[in-house]
Scaffold this active site. Structure first.
Site, mmCIF file in Angstrom:
data_model
loop_
_atom_site.group_PDB
_atom_site.id
_atom_site.type_symbol
_atom_site.label_atom_id
_atom_site.label_comp_id
_atom_site.label_asym_id
_atom_site.label_seq_id
_atom_site.Cartn_x
_atom_site.Cartn_y
_atom_site.Cartn_z
ATOM 1 N N ASP A 1 16.163 29.233 10.970
ATOM 2 C CA ASP A 1 17.483 29.333 10.349
ATOM 3 C C ASP A 1 17.630 28.309 9.233
ATOM 4 O OD1 ASP A 1 19.424 26.880 11.378
ATOM 5 O OD2 ASP A 1 17.878 27.370 12.849
ATOM 6 N N SER A 2 18.358 28.695 8.179
ATOM 7 C CA SER A 2 18.707 27.815 7.078
ATOM 8 C C SER A 2 17.461 27.143 6.491
ATOM 9 C CB SER A 2 19.743 26.789 7.540
ATOM 10 O OG SER A 2 20.319 26.111 6.450
ATOM 11 N N ALA A 3 17.399 25.794 6.501
ATOM 12 C CA ALA A 3 16.202 25.111 6.012
ATOM 13 C C ALA A 3 14.973 25.508 6.810
ATOM 14 C CB ALA A 3 16.413 23.597 6.074
ATOM 15 N N GLY B 1 14.489 28.415 8.043
ATOM 16 C CA GLY B 1 14.101 29.720 7.525
ATOM 17 C C GLY B 1 13.226 29.585 6.297
ATOM 18 N N HIS C 1 27.779 30.242 7.765
ATOM 19 C CA HIS C 1 26.363 29.923 7.670
ATOM 20 C C HIS C 1 25.783 29.739 9.076
ATOM 21 C CE1 HIS C 1 22.711 28.459 5.894
ATOM 22 N NE2 HIS C 1 22.823 27.266 6.437
#
Length: 294
Positions: free
Chosen positions: A136-138, A140, A259
């Site tokens: 997820d996020s960073a 990802g 987010h």
């Protein structure tokens, strides 16, 4: 929460405080499922933890999970809400990698740690076609970077890539354009940029761009993202790049979601539906790779 986040300066001292605040918020808004078993790992360069749901199915398959946190915060522990739900939804074991964080350990420390975890799983006897890479996020961004590095080195790819609200453009140019028309309810692009710069140190290294090339062998990819968040346009662009080189990708845009809403099931009950959709994609990917192997 957004005004408070905007007021807080982003530097090495405040990051340490922010880590504790974020960890507490995630425990409250996305606690791990009861009955989850957690086993820590520190073995031959691989650090992290095994996360097992109460009931497991395919014991020969595994999810390698890379947590988010802007490259400066969070850990496998903070993300047990996500990893426990992924394990429960899929019936699979999850290995959550604990990579080194910036600013103490800037790029490429995290890149090396994620790659080491993948090699470790291969060394544990898991075949690539029974590994699903997720983040997820960073996290990802780090997961997608790993499959691109695999492609360049002709390293066997995992069966699938599953990304929750992934970061793509670490210059935040795409996100800044998106912010002009859709304001993220939680955090601003300038605030994210200050965190990313602690990781990149101002580097413009090509590995930070997530640009697949023609001829690359890439796993099929699922992206789930909220249409209200700052990386919504990043997700669209990454799916476009995957398609442009002939790779398979599926983009699911969830209306009005924060987010990485997957981490906040107390606030976002839609997270349950997102996990079920991800589980269906993972199951289909593993079945497809098994059929190809036969």
């Amino acid at each position: 929460m957004r005004p408070l986040l905007e007021l807080a300066p982003s530097n090495a001292d405040t990051v340490r405080v922010a880590r504790e605040v974020l960890a507490g918020a995630m425990r409250m808004l996305g606690p791990p499922l009861s009955g989850t078993t957690v086993t820590p790992v520190d073995d031959h360069g691989a650090r992290g933890e095994w996360v097992y749901a109460r009931r497991l199915g395919a014991l020969d398959a595994v999810i390698l999970y890379v947590h988010g946190g802007g490259y400066v915060a969070c850990s496998p522990r903070t993300h047990r809400g996500i990893t426990s739900r992924l394990s429960a939804a899929t019936g699979m074991k999850v290995f959550a990698v604990g990579y080194r964080l910036a600013p103490e350990h800037p790029f490429p420390a995290a890149v090396h740690d994620v790659a080491a975890a993948y090699r470790w799983l291969l060394g544990q006897g898991f075949t690539p076609d029974r590994i699903v890479l997720a983040g997820d996020s960073a996290g990802g961004q780090l997961a997608a970077d790993l499959v691109l590095a695999n492609a360049r080195a002709a390293t066997p790819q995992p069966a699938a890539l599953v990304l929750f609200s992934p970061m793509v453009d670490l210059t935040l140019t795409i996100a800044a354009r998106h912010e002009r028309t859709r304001r993220d309810p939680l955090i601003s692009v300038p605030k994210v940029r200050s965190l990313v710069e602690m990781y990149t140190g101002g580097s413009a290294h090509p590995r930070l761009e997530l640009r697949p090339e023609q001829g690359m062998v890439l796993p099929r990819m699922l992206i789930q993202v909220g249409d209200a968040e700052f990386v919504a346009a990043d997700a669209v662009e990454l799916a476009r790049r995957w398609h442009a080189v002939g790779a398979e990708s599926e983009l699911q845009m969830w209306p009005d979601q924060l987010h990485v809403f997957h981490a906040l099931p107390v606030l976002a009950p839609e997270a349950s539906s997102a996990y079920r959709a991800a589980a269906r994609f993972i199951s289909a990917s593993l079945e497809s790779d098994t059929a190809h192997a036969v």
